[in-house]
Design an enzyme around this catalytic site. Structure first.
Site, short mmCIF file in Angstrom:
data_model
loop_
_atom_site.label_atom_id
_atom_site.label_comp_id
_atom_site.label_asym_id
_atom_site.label_seq_id
_atom_site.Cartn_x
_atom_site.Cartn_y
_atom_site.Cartn_z
N THR A 93 49.53 -12.42 100.07
CA THR A 93 50.18 -11.35 100.83
C THR A 93 50.35 -10.16 99.90
O THR A 93 50.31 -10.32 98.68
CB THR A 93 51.59 -11.74 101.32
OG1 THR A 93 52.48 -11.78 100.18
CG2 THR A 93 51.59 -13.08 102.02
N ASP A 94 50.59 -8.99 100.44
CA ASP A 94 51.06 -7.92 99.57
C ASP A 94 52.56 -8.16 99.34
O ASP A 94 53.16 -9.08 99.90
CB ASP A 94 50.78 -6.54 100.18
CG ASP A 94 50.77 -5.45 99.10
OD1 ASP A 94 51.30 -5.68 98.00
OD2 ASP A 94 50.26 -4.34 99.37
#
Ligand code: NOJ
Length: 728
Positions: A261-262
């Site tokens: 994920t960011d």
């Protein structure tokens, strides 16, 4: 010996064996990535952490030793944002920004840049870079355009492949290979109004036409990891998008690596996007959607355990994610040769002359000559006194750009900053002032005045600058923007020159001296006054640590500039987005106040010499879908300097079942020509690449007539044209 410890088994066999020995806690920890500057011991000993980011100096070795002493001895994967060089690390080689490098249209050089970055990253004990950025940078208001390869999906795909190859080498087990990361998946650059991390209002057809193709190229190039974007697409945040992460990426494209994920994408599902009422629900959504590693959502660990205990998610989700992560750790050889940092080599290899040479070459090739009235450049030998004026003449931050020393990402108040000690930095950064002073011939005097601050309107000395200019034979004014005007959460509503830069330039113009403007900026600015009033304009972007030498070499004529824009320059911020591959419309291309044409278009860039294009030919005027089309054109250097020209091939599907761009880049070739030399350039493309995404979201090549356009830029007046027919 356990199978997973035995290198004679394959990474897959070792992964299966290791997974069978892991507890649920160890699996949940393996999927976590946190900032390793914050209580790493607890994460290693109590939560079985899989990955740290932003750890440098002696820390990776210390932390890795701890991890190897834990029950299963699973090594930690260390990640870093080395996106234009290992630029958070003291002494490392800092290349131009990604947007700057894209202007070289030089995949071979980009591959070298990435290989050098990988080498410097590995020597410092890290294994993974969050690069390349494959977002389409076509709205300059967006803060992160400097991180992109510009606005064209085809070119982004070509350059991405080169960088991935440079980072990962032929196989991940090579001692200098690191993991690449294609980000931000997907359409993150297309958020409305250029507002970072907001909604990207794009359809599946548009995604498949414009935004996904570069990412698919990254999968084909074997990119090991993908990062999910911060944005939402049509109401679905990327980290909640099962269709995107699972159905398309993992199933349809067969991606074998893992998705990270960011930064706290899971938290954002709850707090910002508000598609999850609790963090626990956000974790369920993210897990089901296909995220494998959770960046900076520390509570994921506890939530994952509780979700399994409550029977809300099945352990098989964790197994799939962990297998993907562990297999890459095996492939990298982390379990075998451990890749500990080599402090001895750090001091000799980071920023070494061979690496700096490539930074210099890249700086040269990334610069774009936008104007050169009366061939004022290269500087004539008659010029004896140069007034060097402007806030970016001697500004390290503006020159290095974002994601380098001093970037906001390094400044977490609660944890020690990364390892930058300017006073001990063995690799000095050559600013433009220094570069020009070093290079200028003995008989030339340089007088420098900053002229104004880039941001503070009250801080300027325009009068002194004008006096200096009056005493000169020519002015070199270095203006642009700086880091606080670029980057995450730094979108701009306006793209004009900040501070009193415009006033400074206008005052300099009044002196009547030749005015040569060097732009040091992260992304396109609205500079119609400069375009009209400057005698010459050199776009240098954020040219990196060798930028000063690069600018000097171009101004004094040691190197003939050859960069071409990969992003269009608007005349006015209201024209945004003004990308070249627009869809056709009925009401033409003009605003009430001005044309809809950009100030400088995609593909544009001048040279100290001139090139003449003639004799456009196609291999056949009628082609089948499985054929290849070869387009040939003669290019002659009709000027006085040898140089490199970037020959560009565009197509247009004249009539199609859906609207298609008025022009699309399909190929390009760099050629080097001596004065007078003429060469035939041949560009071959598969007819299969001339397709479109139809209303059913299927990629098809529709038979019919295609316009073929070849020339030095995307501008109509620069292109030779012919047609071919594709038959069923
Ligand atoms: C957030 C940024 O969007 C991403 O590009 C970066 O890789 C991560 N933070 C880690 O620093």
């Amino acid at each position: 010996m356990e199978i997973y410890k035995n290198p004679s088994y394959s990474p897959r066999e070792r992964t299966i064996d290791l997974l069978s020995r892991m507890t649920i806690e160890e699996k949940a920890g393996q999927m976590c990535q946190v900032d390793g500057r914050h209580d790493p011991e607890t994460w290693i000993y109590k939560k079985h952490i899989g990955s740290f980011l932003h750890v440098t100096g002696d820390e990776p070795a210390r932390l890795q030793k701890m991890a190897l002493e834990t029950r299963l001895g699973i090594p930690i994967l260390f990640g870093i944002d080395a996106i234009h060089g290992h630029a958070f690390q003291s002494g490392a080689t800092v290349f131009p920004s990604q947007l700057g490098m894209s202007s070289s249209w030089n995949p071979e050089l980009l591959e070298k840049v990435a290989a050098i970055t990988a080498c410097e990253v590995i020597l410092t004990g890290l294994h993974w870079t969050f690069s390349p950025v494959l977002c389409i940078g076509r709205d300059a208001r967006w803060g992160r355009v400097d991180e992109t390869f510009g606005e064209d999906p085809y070119l982004i795909g070509v350059l991405a492949k080169a960088m991935i190859q440079g980072y990962q080498g032929d196989q991940l087990s090579d001692p200098y290979s690191i993991l690449a990361c294609a980000k931000h998946f997907a359409a993150y650059g297309e958020t409305q109004g250029g507002r970072d991390s907001s909604e990207s209002d794009v359809s599946e057809r548009k995604l498949r036409s414009i935004f996904l193709p570069p990412f698919q190229e990254a999968v084909k190039a074997g990119c090991a990891t993908f990062m999910a974007g911060y944005n939402a697409i049509d109401g679905v945040p990327c980290s909640a998008n099962q269709w995107l992460l699972h159905d398309v990426l993992k199933e349809e494209w067969g991606f074998q690596g893992f998705v990270v994920t960011d930064w706290d994408n899971i938290g954002h599902l709850h707090e910002d996007h508000k598609v999850a009422a609790t963090l626990e629900e956000a974790c369920t959504i993210a897990l089901t959607a296909g995220n494998d590693m959770m960046m900076s959502t520390p509570t994921f660990y506890e939530h994952a355990l509780s979700l399994i205990e409550k029977g809300i998610i099945s352990e098989s989700l964790l197994d799939d994610a962990c297998s993907r992560i562990l297999e890459l750790k095996f492939k990298l050889g982390l379990f075998d040769h451990k890749r500990f940092p080599d402090q001895g080599m750090v001091s000799t290899i980071l920023g070494c002359p061979e690496h700096r040479k490539i930074a210099y070459d890249m700086a040269l090739e990334s610069m774009v000559l936008l104007k050169n009235q009366n061939n004022i450049l290269p500087l004539s030998k008659e010029i004896k006194r140069i007034a060097l004026i402007g806030p970016n003449c001697d500004d390290v931050q503006a020159q290095l750009g974002d994601w380098s020393f001093g970037a906001r990402e390094l400044a977490y108040p609660e944890v020690p900053t990364l390892n930058y000690h300017p006073e001990y930095d063995p690799s000095p950064i050559v600013t433009i002032l220094e570069g020009i002073k070093n290079r200028c011939p003995h008989h030339v005097q340089i007088a420098y005045e900053k002229g104004c601050d880039l941001l503070d309107e009250n801080n300027h000395n325009i009068e002194e600058a004008v006096e200096t200019a009056l005493a000169s034979d020519a002015i070199i004014a270095v203006v642009g923007d700086t880091n606080v005007l670029n980057g995450e959460m730094r979108d701009r509503a306006d793209l004009h020159l900040t501070g009193t830069q415009q006033k400074l330039l206008e005052a300099l113009k009044v002196t009547g001296k030749p005015l040569i403007i060097v732009l040091v900026n992260g992304k396109p600015l609205t500079i119609p006054w400069i375009a009209e009033n400057a005698d010459a304009i050199l776009e240098a972007w954020n040219p990196g640590m060798e930028g000063g030498n690069g600018v000097a070499s171009i101004l004094f004529g040691d190197f003939n500039p050859c960069g071409k824009l990969t992003v269009s320059f608007p005349r006015h911020v209201g024209q945004q987005p003004v990308f070249y591959n627009q869809l056709p419309g009925w009401h033409g291309n003009a605003y009430v106040e001005m044309t809809g044409e950009p100030l400088f278009p995609f593909g544009f860039g001048l040279s100290y010499t001139q090139y003449e294009y003639s004799n456009l030919m196609v291999s056949s005027s009628s082609l089948g879908v499985n054929d290849h089309l070869t387009v040939s054109v003669d290019v002659q250097n009709t000027g006085k300097y040898e140089g490199t020209e970037i020959v560009q091939l565009y197509i247009n599907d004249i009539f199609s079942s859906v609207t298609t761009p008025i022009k699309e880049l399909k190929g390009f070739q760099r050629i080097h020509l001596k004065p007078g030399e003429k060469s035939a350039v041949h560009i071959t493309v598969p007819v299969a690449s001339l397709g479109l995404v139809n209303r059913k979201c299927q990629y098809v090549v529709e038979p019919g007539v295609f316009e073929i356009m070849v020339g030095p830029s995307s501008r109509d007046m620069d292109l030779l044209k012919t047609i071919v027919e594709v038959v069923a």
